[in-house]
Design an enzyme around this catalytic site. Sequence first.
Site, PDB file in Angstrom:
ATOM      1  N   PRO A  10      48.918  40.294  40.087  1.00 19.23           N
ATOM      2  CG  PRO A  10      48.829  42.062  41.600  1.00 19.23           C
ATOM      3  CD  PRO A  10      49.591  41.560  40.396  1.00 19.23           C
ATOM      4  CG  ASN A  11      44.158  39.719  43.294  1.00 17.03           C
ATOM      5  OD1 ASN A  11      44.156  38.867  44.160  1.00 17.03           O
ATOM      6  ND2 ASN A  11      44.501  40.972  43.545  1.00 17.03           N
ATOM      7  NE  ARG A  18      40.318  40.363  40.581  1.00 16.99           N
ATOM      8  CZ  ARG A  18      41.222  41.199  40.101  1.00 16.99           C
ATOM      9  NH1 ARG A  18      41.959  40.872  39.057  1.00 16.99           N
ATOM     10  NH2 ARG A  18      41.389  42.365  40.660  1.00 16.99           N
ATOM     11  CE1 TYR A  23      39.441  43.351  36.162  1.00 14.26           C
ATOM     12  CE2 TYR A  23      38.490  42.390  38.149  1.00 14.26           C
ATOM     13  CZ  TYR A  23      39.210  43.393  37.523  1.00 14.26           C
ATOM     14  OH  TYR A  23      39.699  44.449  38.264  1.00 14.26           O
ATOM     15  CG  ASN A  73      46.394  42.842  33.472  1.00 14.63           C
ATOM     16  OD1 ASN A  73      46.534  43.705  34.356  1.00 14.63           O
ATOM     17  ND2 ASN A  73      45.213  42.377  33.125  1.00 14.63           N
ATOM     18  CB  ALA A  76      46.194  46.279  42.299  1.00 13.88           C
ATOM     19  CD  GLU A  97      49.311  50.427  31.844  1.00 13.21           C
ATOM     20  OE1 GLU A  97      50.269  51.222  31.758  1.00 13.21           O
ATOM     21  OE2 GLU A  97      48.247  50.709  32.412  1.00 13.21           O
ATOM     22  CG  HIS A  99      44.749  47.685  32.564  1.00 15.98           C
ATOM     23  ND1 HIS A  99      45.274  47.195  33.734  1.00 15.98           N
ATOM     24  CD2 HIS A  99      45.529  48.722  32.189  1.00 15.98           C
ATOM     25  CE1 HIS A  99      46.338  47.923  34.063  1.00 15.98           C
ATOM     26  NE2 HIS A  99      46.514  48.846  33.137  1.00 15.98           N
ATOM     27  NE  ARG A 106      37.033  48.556  37.465  1.00 14.30           N
ATOM     28  CZ  ARG A 106      37.766  47.522  37.904  1.00 14.30           C
ATOM     29  NH1 ARG A 106      38.756  47.043  37.158  1.00 14.30           N
ATOM     30  NH2 ARG A 106      37.510  46.977  39.076  1.00 14.30           N
TER      31      ARG A 106
HETATM   32  C1  DQA Z   1      43.132  45.169  35.797  1.00 13.21           C
HETATM   33  C2  DQA Z   1      42.669  46.536  36.349  1.00 13.21           C
HETATM   34  C3  DQA Z   1      43.315  46.839  37.672  1.00 13.21           C
HETATM   35  O1  DQA Z   1      42.881  48.093  38.158  1.00 13.21           O
HETATM   36  C4  DQA Z   1      42.958  45.769  38.697  1.00 13.21           C
HETATM   37  O2  DQA Z   1      43.625  46.011  39.902  1.00 13.21           O
HETATM   38  C5  DQA Z   1      43.220  44.389  38.185  1.00 13.21           C
HETATM   39  C6  DQA Z   1      42.882  44.064  36.811  1.00 13.21           C
HETATM   40  C7  DQA Z   1      42.402  44.797  34.505  1.00 13.21           C
HETATM   41  O3  DQA Z   1      42.905  43.911  33.808  1.00 13.21           O
HETATM   42  O4  DQA Z   1      41.343  45.335  34.180  1.00 13.21           O
HETATM   43  O5  DQA Z   1      43.651  43.514  38.941  1.00 13.21           O
HETATM   44  O6  DQA Z   1      44.513  45.256  35.521  1.00 13.21           O
END
Ligand code: DQA
Length: 141
Positions: A10-11, A18, A23, A73, A76, A97, A99, A106
């Site tokens: 998501p996102n 964003r 990011y 990735n 959240a 995994e 990020h 954070r």
């Molecule tokens: C993320 C870190 C997550 O905590 C966050 O919700 C994201 C992006 C990252 O790539 O740094 O959406 O996965």
Amino acid sequence: MKKIQIINGPNLNLLGRREPGVYGAAPFEGFLEDLRSAYGGRAQIDYFQSNIEGELIDKIHETGFGYDGIILNAGAYTHTSIALQDAIRAVPAPVVEVHISNVHAREAFRHVSMIAAACRGVVCGFGLDSYRLALEGLLKE
Ligand code: DQA
């Protein structure tokens, strides 16, 4: 030639627009093109993004039995989804995994991962290069 699936949650469709301070300002599509050119002879890299938890699970089911690895990735959902952990455990393909940000530097709620224990490894904090480092790890398997 290894088959690798990248899955963004998501996102992450908004990368480049964003929170660029967190990011980065680069859209994922350009990075993906560069990654494919750099690893063209060694990996077939497929890409999928969804904002919907069930669609991420479906993609893990779909690729987790035929691909050599998945780079995930989960955004959240990383911090909340036992269903994603179960999906990762359900398939034989190793899942890494990733990020973009260093989640451990954070908010406290980002320090917890519901999926890490089911993953082959975790890469975080290197910007988009986290995906490339995960790919390097999978290609060495
Ligand atoms: C993320 C870190 C997550 O905590 C966050 O919700 C994201 C992006 C990252 O790539 O740094 O959406 O996965």
